[in-house]
Design an enzyme around this catalytic site. Sequence first.
Site, PDB file in Angstrom:
ATOM      1  N   GLN A   1      -8.604  -6.856 -10.834  1.00  0.00           N
ATOM      2  CA  GLN A   1      -9.235  -5.627 -10.335  1.00  0.00           C
ATOM      3  C   GLN A   1      -8.753  -4.415 -11.130  1.00  0.00           C
ATOM      4  O   GLN A   1      -9.552  -3.568 -11.557  1.00  0.00           O
ATOM      5  CB  GLN A   1      -8.900  -5.449  -8.854  1.00  0.00           C
TER       6      GLN A   1
ATOM      7  N   GLN B   1     -18.209  -6.167  -1.564  1.00  0.00           N
ATOM      8  CA  GLN B   1     -17.329  -7.003  -2.386  1.00  0.00           C
ATOM      9  C   GLN B   1     -17.000  -8.345  -1.743  1.00  0.00           C
ATOM     10  O   GLN B   1     -16.219  -9.113  -2.288  1.00  0.00           O
ATOM     11  CB  GLN B   1     -16.046  -6.240  -2.753  1.00  0.00           C
TER      12      GLN B   1
ATOM     13  N   HIS C   1       0.841  -1.208   0.000  1.00  0.00           N
ATOM     14  CA  HIS C   1       0.000   0.000   0.000  1.00  0.00           C
ATOM     15  C   HIS C   1       0.874   1.254   0.000  1.00  0.00           C
ATOM     16  O   HIS C   1       0.582   2.227  -0.697  1.00  0.00           O
ATOM     17  CB  HIS C   1      -0.896   0.028   1.240  1.00  0.00           C
TER      18      HIS C   1
HETATM   19  P1  AMP Z   1      -6.419  -3.873  -0.420  1.00  0.00           P
HETATM   20  O1  AMP Z   1      -6.267  -3.082   0.824  1.00  0.00           O
HETATM   21  O2  AMP Z   1      -5.960  -5.285  -0.305  1.00  0.00           O
HETATM   22  O3  AMP Z   1      -7.798  -3.734  -1.027  1.00  0.00           O
HETATM   23  O4  AMP Z   1      -5.427  -3.230  -1.472  1.00  0.00           O
HETATM   24  C1  AMP Z   1      -5.490  -1.861  -1.776  1.00  0.00           C
HETATM   25  C2  AMP Z   1      -4.608  -1.577  -2.960  1.00  0.00           C
HETATM   26  O5  AMP Z   1      -3.253  -1.940  -2.639  1.00  0.00           O
HETATM   27  C3  AMP Z   1      -4.988  -2.382  -4.205  1.00  0.00           C
HETATM   28  O6  AMP Z   1      -4.852  -1.561  -5.353  1.00  0.00           O
HETATM   29  C4  AMP Z   1      -3.974  -3.499  -4.195  1.00  0.00           C
HETATM   30  O7  AMP Z   1      -3.713  -4.030  -5.475  1.00  0.00           O
HETATM   31  C5  AMP Z   1      -2.758  -2.794  -3.650  1.00  0.00           C
HETATM   32  N1  AMP Z   1      -1.822  -3.775  -3.077  1.00  0.00           N
HETATM   33  C6  AMP Z   1      -2.078  -4.690  -2.113  1.00  0.00           C
HETATM   34  N2  AMP Z   1      -0.997  -5.473  -1.887  1.00  0.00           N
HETATM   35  C7  AMP Z   1      -0.035  -5.033  -2.735  1.00  0.00           C
HETATM   36  C8  AMP Z   1       1.300  -5.422  -3.008  1.00  0.00           C
HETATM   37  N3  AMP Z   1       1.883  -6.437  -2.359  1.00  0.00           N
HETATM   38  N4  AMP Z   1       2.004  -4.745  -3.946  1.00  0.00           N
HETATM   39  C9  AMP Z   1       1.405  -3.727  -4.626  1.00  0.00           C
HETATM   40  N5  AMP Z   1       0.154  -3.300  -4.429  1.00  0.00           N
HETATM   41  C10 AMP Z   1      -0.566  -3.946  -3.502  1.00  0.00           C
END
Ligand code: AMP
Length: 282
Positions: free
Chosen positions: A154, A61, A37
């Site tokens: 996504q 979701q 993040h």
């Molecule tokens: P989430 O909180 O899991 O919904 O993720 C929020 C955003 O952070 C989304 O756009 C995810 O794709 C991105 N994200 C989560 N984990 C990673 C990671 N390891 N590397 C890059 N982006 C990430």
Amino acid sequence: MIIARTIAEVRKTVAEWRKEGLSVGLVPTMGYLHEGHASLVDKAVSQCDRVVASVFVNPTQFGPNEDLATYPRDFDHDCKLLEEHGCAMVFHPEVSEMYDENAATYVEILSDMPKQLCGKTRPIHFRGVCTVVSKLFNIVLPDKAFFGQKDAQQLAIIRKMVKDMSYGIEIVGCPIVREADGLAKSSRNTYLNAEERKAALVLSKSVFLGQKMVKDGEKDADKVVAAMVKNIEAEPLARIDYVSAVDGVTMMPTHEIADGVLVAMAVYIGKTRLIDNFIVEE
Ligand code: AMP
């Protein structure tokens, strides 16, 4: 950093920034933030004058048997990380602030795109994602929004929604951030016990194996997938949901390795469903 809990507060602050001629970036998240993040926030800070991150575990979701109730949360830690990385405002609404009890409108892509990959076992997932991201776009009105390649389907779906709905927002994709041993960072990694954490390495190892086959010239996507499947099946704690090669834009299956092809997987390690992927770059 401003902590906003209502839509009205976000709108007021963004309007003030706009009056000063400042550009605005949005980083949507579900919280329990990690360096993945943070990399999105860093990129947003480098490209926009002000960055808004949302921390919202979006109920629409999650399917009925998924982990909505147990999804990890630590808002104090999230605020600290966001502030350290230069975020100007975090939007952390209650569910009731985002969804009126009589809410009945969804944003949904009606092609086969959201039915592929994760959509096969999570039929309402991308409808919920598109609806909440669409609402966040309407609330924040950003110039750019930042999403991780970790959630490749996504990201592709958001790009499609933005095009179809004529959102004047640039979608910026950001590379997967991994732990030192290769495991893709994820809030859900916290569910893994020590044994499962070791077993979870089978995902990134399979990604690296597939990437190496492609680099060595393999053009048959089915062979790449088969080798990855074999690798994962050798791990007793792993249960494959899917391993697939698809067109990187449409998410439809492909048999040929070519530039832009997405090779993606979802694998259960014990009860925890993890995802990983790579994009073919030729
Ligand atoms: P989430 O909180 O899991 O919904 O993720 C929020 C955003 O952070 C989304 O756009 C995810 O794709 C991105 N994200 C989560 N984990 C990673 C990671 N390891 N590397 C890059 N982006 C990430």
